[in-house]
Design a protein around this motif. Structure first.
Motif, PDB file in Angstrom:
ATOM      1  N   ALA A 270       6.887 -15.570   3.131  1.00 46.47           N
ATOM      2  CA  ALA A 270       8.100 -14.759   3.213  1.00 46.47           C
ATOM      3  C   ALA A 270       8.202 -13.790   2.053  1.00 46.47           C
ATOM      4  CB  ALA A 270       9.329 -15.680   3.251  1.00 46.47           C
ATOM      5  N   ASP A 271       7.816 -14.256   0.868  1.00 47.25           N
ATOM      6  CA  ASP A 271       7.839 -13.406  -0.325  1.00 47.25           C
ATOM      7  C   ASP A 271       6.926 -12.194  -0.124  1.00 47.25           C
ATOM      8  OD1 ASP A 271       8.306 -12.490  -2.884  1.00 47.25           O
ATOM      9  OD2 ASP A 271       6.912 -13.895  -3.837  1.00 47.25           O
ATOM     10  N   TYR A 272       5.732 -12.438   0.352  1.00 43.93           N
ATOM     11  CA  TYR A 272       4.762 -11.357   0.604  1.00 43.93           C
ATOM     12  C   TYR A 272       5.280 -10.399   1.683  1.00 43.93           C
ATOM     13  CZ  TYR A 272       0.272  -9.163   1.873  1.00 43.93           C
ATOM     14  OH  TYR A 272      -0.737  -8.275   2.149  1.00 43.93           O
ATOM     15  N   GLY A 273       5.757 -10.955   2.790  1.00 42.31           N
ATOM     16  CA  GLY A 273       6.257 -10.119   3.871  1.00 42.31           C
ATOM     17  C   GLY A 273       7.434  -9.275   3.454  1.00 42.31           C
ATOM     18  N   ASN A 274       8.361  -9.846   2.690  1.00 42.08           N
ATOM     19  CA  ASN A 274       9.511  -9.077   2.223  1.00 42.08           C
ATOM     20  C   ASN A 274       9.081  -7.940   1.301  1.00 42.08           C
ATOM     21  OD1 ASN A 274      11.354 -10.647   3.626  1.00 42.08           O
ATOM     22  ND2 ASN A 274      11.672 -12.066   1.907  1.00 42.08           N
ATOM     23  N   TYR A 275       8.096  -8.226   0.469  1.00 47.47           N
ATOM     24  CA  TYR A 275       7.573  -7.184  -0.435  1.00 47.47           C
ATOM     25  C   TYR A 275       7.004  -6.018   0.367  1.00 47.47           C
ATOM     26  CZ  TYR A 275       4.167  -4.901  -3.512  1.00 47.47           C
ATOM     27  OH  TYR A 275       3.420  -3.974  -4.196  1.00 47.47           O
TER      28      TYR A 275
ATOM     29  N   VAL B  29       2.558 -11.374   9.068  1.00 47.75           N
ATOM     30  CA  VAL B  29       2.610 -10.246   8.154  1.00 47.75           C
ATOM     31  C   VAL B  29       2.191  -8.957   8.842  1.00 47.75           C
ATOM     32  CG1 VAL B  29       1.571  -9.244   6.099  1.00 47.75           C
ATOM     33  CG2 VAL B  29       2.394 -11.581   6.046  1.00 47.75           C
ATOM     34  N   VAL B  30       1.097  -8.989   9.595  1.00 51.37           N
ATOM     35  CA  VAL B  30       0.620  -7.779  10.243  1.00 51.37           C
ATOM     36  C   VAL B  30       1.655  -7.252  11.228  1.00 51.37           C
ATOM     37  CG1 VAL B  30      -1.116  -6.836  11.790  1.00 51.37           C
ATOM     38  CG2 VAL B  30      -1.811  -8.294   9.897  1.00 51.37           C
ATOM     39  N   LEU B  31       2.290  -8.169  11.967  1.00 59.61           N
ATOM     40  CA  LEU B  31       3.320  -7.735  12.905  1.00 59.61           C
ATOM     41  C   LEU B  31       4.495  -7.113  12.170  1.00 59.61           C
ATOM     42  CD1 LEU B  31       3.337 -10.687  15.464  1.00 59.61           C
ATOM     43  CD2 LEU B  31       2.554  -8.353  15.871  1.00 59.61           C
TER      44      LEU B  31
ATOM     45  N   SER C 253      -7.418 -16.062   0.518  1.00 55.91           N
ATOM     46  CA  SER C 253      -7.255 -17.295   1.278  1.00 55.91           C
ATOM     47  C   SER C 253      -5.786 -17.698   1.389  1.00 55.91           C
ATOM     48  CB  SER C 253      -8.044 -18.429   0.616  1.00 55.91           C
ATOM     49  OG  SER C 253      -7.605 -18.631  -0.712  1.00 55.91           O
ATOM     50  N   CYS C 254      -4.979 -17.293   0.411  1.00 59.80           N
ATOM     51  CA  CYS C 254      -3.566 -17.651   0.454  1.00 59.80           C
ATOM     52  C   CYS C 254      -2.844 -16.933   1.580  1.00 59.80           C
ATOM     53  CB  CYS C 254      -2.892 -17.315  -0.875  1.00 59.80           C
ATOM     54  SG  CYS C 254      -3.038 -15.596  -1.362  1.00 59.80           S
ATOM     55  N   PHE C 255      -3.532 -15.947   2.220  1.00 60.11           N
ATOM     56  CA  PHE C 255      -2.895 -15.213   3.296  1.00 60.11           C
ATOM     57  C   PHE C 255      -3.367 -15.645   4.679  1.00 60.11           C
ATOM     58  CE2 PHE C 255      -3.087 -12.302  -0.342  1.00 60.11           C
ATOM     59  CZ  PHE C 255      -1.733 -12.128  -0.557  1.00 60.11           C
TER      60      PHE C 255
ATOM     61  N   THR D 254       4.661 -16.058  -3.935  1.00 54.74           N
ATOM     62  CA  THR D 254       4.797 -17.519  -3.894  1.00 54.74           C
ATOM     63  C   THR D 254       4.830 -18.084  -2.486  1.00 54.74           C
ATOM     64  OG1 THR D 254       7.203 -17.291  -3.994  1.00 54.74           O
ATOM     65  CG2 THR D 254       6.029 -17.533  -6.095  1.00 54.74           C
ATOM     66  N   SER D 255       5.035 -17.205  -1.495  1.00 52.38           N
ATOM     67  CA  SER D 255       5.134 -17.681  -0.118  1.00 52.38           C
ATOM     68  C   SER D 255       4.860 -16.548   0.852  1.00 52.38           C
ATOM     69  CB  SER D 255       6.536 -18.245   0.156  1.00 52.38           C
ATOM     70  OG  SER D 255       7.502 -17.196   0.114  1.00 52.38           O
TER      71      SER D 255
END
Length: 485
Positions: free
Chosen positions: A65-70, A29-31, A20-22, A62-63
Motif C-alpha cells: 500500500a505504501d508503494y502504491g500510494n507513492y 500496483v500495475v493496475l 523481490s519485495c514487489f 514498508t508495504s
C-alpha cells in the motif's frame, strides 16, 4: 566481455535481489499506477545517482500500500521521473523520459524528419527585439542541400513573419515553411553596432522529410606546401556508419597524411564503441590498452566496463594512422562522446583542441524499456514510454572524467556569425588555426571583441547531447543505447 547468457543471468539475479519485495504486489500496483511502476523500478536499478535519491532506496517502502500510494501521488510518469533526478541544474542535466521510444531509436540511428539545416540566431544590432538566423550547417542529401542553401546565409523572416528571440523556435517547428533571406551590410566599419540586415527578396520553401544522416559530413585531404593534412567533419558517433568511417581513414592512410584535423564542432555525441573505434583509427600503436572506462552505480559496480583500443571490428581491419598528435575542433555544441574521445586520447597522444569550451558531459545513459528485463524483448504493448537515464560515469585510463564545466581548448577561438567560412577551406577560421599550428606559419592571437555577436542555438538543436552504450557492452541490456546527445 561477458556473453549474452551471462548478462541475462546476472540481470535476473539483480532483479530478484532488488525487486523481490514487489513480487506479490505487481498485479495491484500495475493496475493502480501503470507506467509509474516501470519508471520507479528502472531508476531503482540503473540510475547512476540512485544513492543520492532517498526515494530510490531499496528499503524505501514498508508495504504494498505504501508503494502504491507513492506511485499514485504523481500525476504523470514525467513528474515521477523528474522527482527522481539528482541535482537537475548542475550534475544531471541530461537524463530524460520519452513517450515514443520508436522516434528515440530512429534519432539515435540518425534518422529524423528534418530539412537538414542547423542554425545560430542572434539579436538584430539595430533592434534587439528582432532576431536573425544564420545557417551554420547544411546536411548533405537533405532538402536544404537540394535547395542549394549554404552555410553563412542570413534569414530575417519565416513565412513573412519577423523573427524574434521568443518566436524563433515555434516558427522553425512546422514541417513546411518559407525562409526569407537577407544581405548583411557592415556600414564600412569593424563595429557591429551599426550593422544592418536587409531583405534581398530571395525566398526558399522547404518541407522536412525523413532521412538518415551520414555523420561523415566531409572527409578530405589538404595539401599545404607539401604537408598533407587529413580533415574529417564528423557530426555524430553513429555505429551504423563505422565502415564508412574506416573507409575515410583508409583514404587518409593510403595518401600518407602527416597530420589530422577532426572537426567535432557540432557533434553532440553518440556511441561509446564508435568513439573507441575512431580513437583506434587515429592511433593503432595502443591496441589492447584501456581507452576508456564506464563506472556504474553501487548496485551495478560489478558490471564496470573497460573499452580497449582494437585493431579490427566486425571482421574488418582498422585503418590506423599511428599518429602521436591530433587536432580537434570544438564549439559549445560538442558533447559527450566528442568529449570522451578527447579526454581518453590525452593520456596516450597529444591532443590539440581548438575552438570553444565543450558542454561538459561525462556520463553515459542507456534506453530502458517497460519489459521484464528492461530491454527490447517483450515490451509492454500498452504504451511507448522509455527512459534515457544516466547510468555510468566515463573516465579515461587515468581515472579522469570530463569536467562538468567542459573541456577548455588549447587555442580559444569562437565561431563568428559574420565570418563562419566554408568547411574544409584553408581560410575557415578554426581550420586555419589548426593549419597554422601544424605548419608553423602563424601563431594564435586573441580574437578582437569588436565584431563579436552573442549567438544562440535553437531549442531543438540543443536537446540531444548523448553518449550511448552499445548493446554488446551494456550490462543486462541487449540493444544499442545512449551515452547521452
Amino acid at each position: 566481455m561477458m556473453n549474452l547468457f551471462k548478462k541475462s543471468t546476472l540481470l535476473c539475479l539483480a532483479l530478484i535481489s532488488l525487486t523481490s519485495c514487489f513480487e506479490d504486489r505487481d498485479d495491484n500496483v500495475v493496475l493502480a499506477s501503470g507506467i509509474n511502476d516501470f519508471v520507479w523500478k528502472g531508476m531503482n536499478i540503473f540510475y547512476l545517482y540512485k544513492d543520492e535519491i532517498p526515494d530510490l532506496a531499496d528499503d524505501r517502502f514498508t508495504s504494498d500500500a505504501d508503494y502504491g500510494n507513492y506511485l499514485n501521488s504523481f500525476s504523470s510518469p514525467e513528474s515521477l521521473f523528474e522527482s527522481l533526478i539528482f541535482d537537475r541544474q548542475v550534475t544531471d542535466r541530461f537524463s530524460f523520459i520519452v513517450d515514443d521510444y520508436i522516434a528515440l531509436e530512429q534519432s539515435f540511428a540518425g534518422t529524423t524528419k528534418s530539412n537538414g539545416l542547423r542554425y545560430y540566431f542572434f539579436s538584430d544590432p539595430q533592434n534587439a527585439s528582432k532576431a536573425i538566423l544564420v545557417i551554420r550547417q547544411v546536411v548533405p542529401g537533405s532538402p536544404g542541400a537540394t535547395a542549394n542553401l549554404k552555410r553563412g546565409q542570413f534569414i530575417t523572416q519565416i513565412d513573412g513573419t519577423d523573427l524574434t528571440p521568443e518566436n524563433i523556435n515555434s516558427l522553425l517547428s512546422p514541417d513546411s515553411f518559407t525562409l526569407h533571406f537577407a544581405n548583411h551590410n557592415d556600414n564600412g566599419t569593424p563595429e557591429t553596432s551599426d550593422d544592418s540586415f536587409t531583405s534581398n527578396g530571395t525566398t526558399v520553401s522547404l518541407t522536412k522529410t525523413v532521412f538518415t544522416e551520414n555523420p561523415i559530413h566531409q572527409s578530405s585531404i589538404i595539401d599545404v606546401n607539401g604537408t598533407k593534412i587529413g580533415y574529417l567533419l564528423y557530426n555524430r558517433f553513429n555505429s551504423n556508419f563505422n565502415q564508412q568511417l574506416n573507409t575515410a581513414f583508409g583514404t587518409f592512410k593510403s595518401n600518407a597524411i602527416q597530420d589530422l584535423v577532426i572537426d567535432l564542432r557540432y557533434n553532440p555525441g553518440g556511441s561509446v564503441d564508435t568513439a573507441r573505434l575512431l580513437a583506434s583509427m587515429v592511433t593503432g600503436q595502443f591496441s589492447g590498452q584501456v581507452f576508456s572506462k564506464l563506472v556504474f552505480n553501487s548496485t551495478l559496480e560489478s558490471e564496470n566496463i573497460n573499452y580497449e583500443f582494437v585493431p579490427s571490428f566486425d571482421g574488418t581491419a582498422i585503418n590506423s594512422l599511428n599518429l602521436g598528435k591530433v587536432y580537434v575542433l570544438t564549439t559549445a555544441s560538442s558533447a559527450s562522446a566528442s568529449e570522451l574521445l578527447i579526454n581518453s586520447l590525452k593520456p596516450y597522444i597529444t591532443v590539440i583542441q581548438i575552438g570553444e569550451t565543450t558542454v561538459g558531459k561525462t556520463q553515459a545513459s542507456i534506453t530502458i524499456y517497460d519489459s521484464p528485463n528492461f530491454d527490447q524483448n517483450n515490451i509492454n504493448p500498452n504504451h511507448t514510454y522509455a527512459m534515457q537515464p544516466l547510468v555510468a560515469n566515463s573516465i579515461n585510463v587515468n581515472d579522469q572524467a570530463v569536467p562538468g564545466t567542459g573541456l577548455v581548448p588549447d587555442t580559444p577561438l569562437e565561431e563568428r556569425v559574420l565570418n563562419l567560412g566554408v568547411f574544409g577551406n584553408v581560410n575557415e577560421p578554426l581550420l586555419a588555426a589548426a593549419i597554422a599550428n601544424i605548419t608553423g606559419s602563424g601563431r594564435y592571437r586573441p580574437q578582437s571583441q569588436i565584431d563579436a555577436i552573442l549567438m544562440h542555438v535553437p531549442e531543438d538543436e540543443s536537446k540531444m547531447q548523448d553518449m550511448f552504450i552499445d548493446s554488446d557492452h551494456a550490462p543486462f541490456i541487449t540493444r544499442q543505447h545512449s551515452f547521452n546527445n
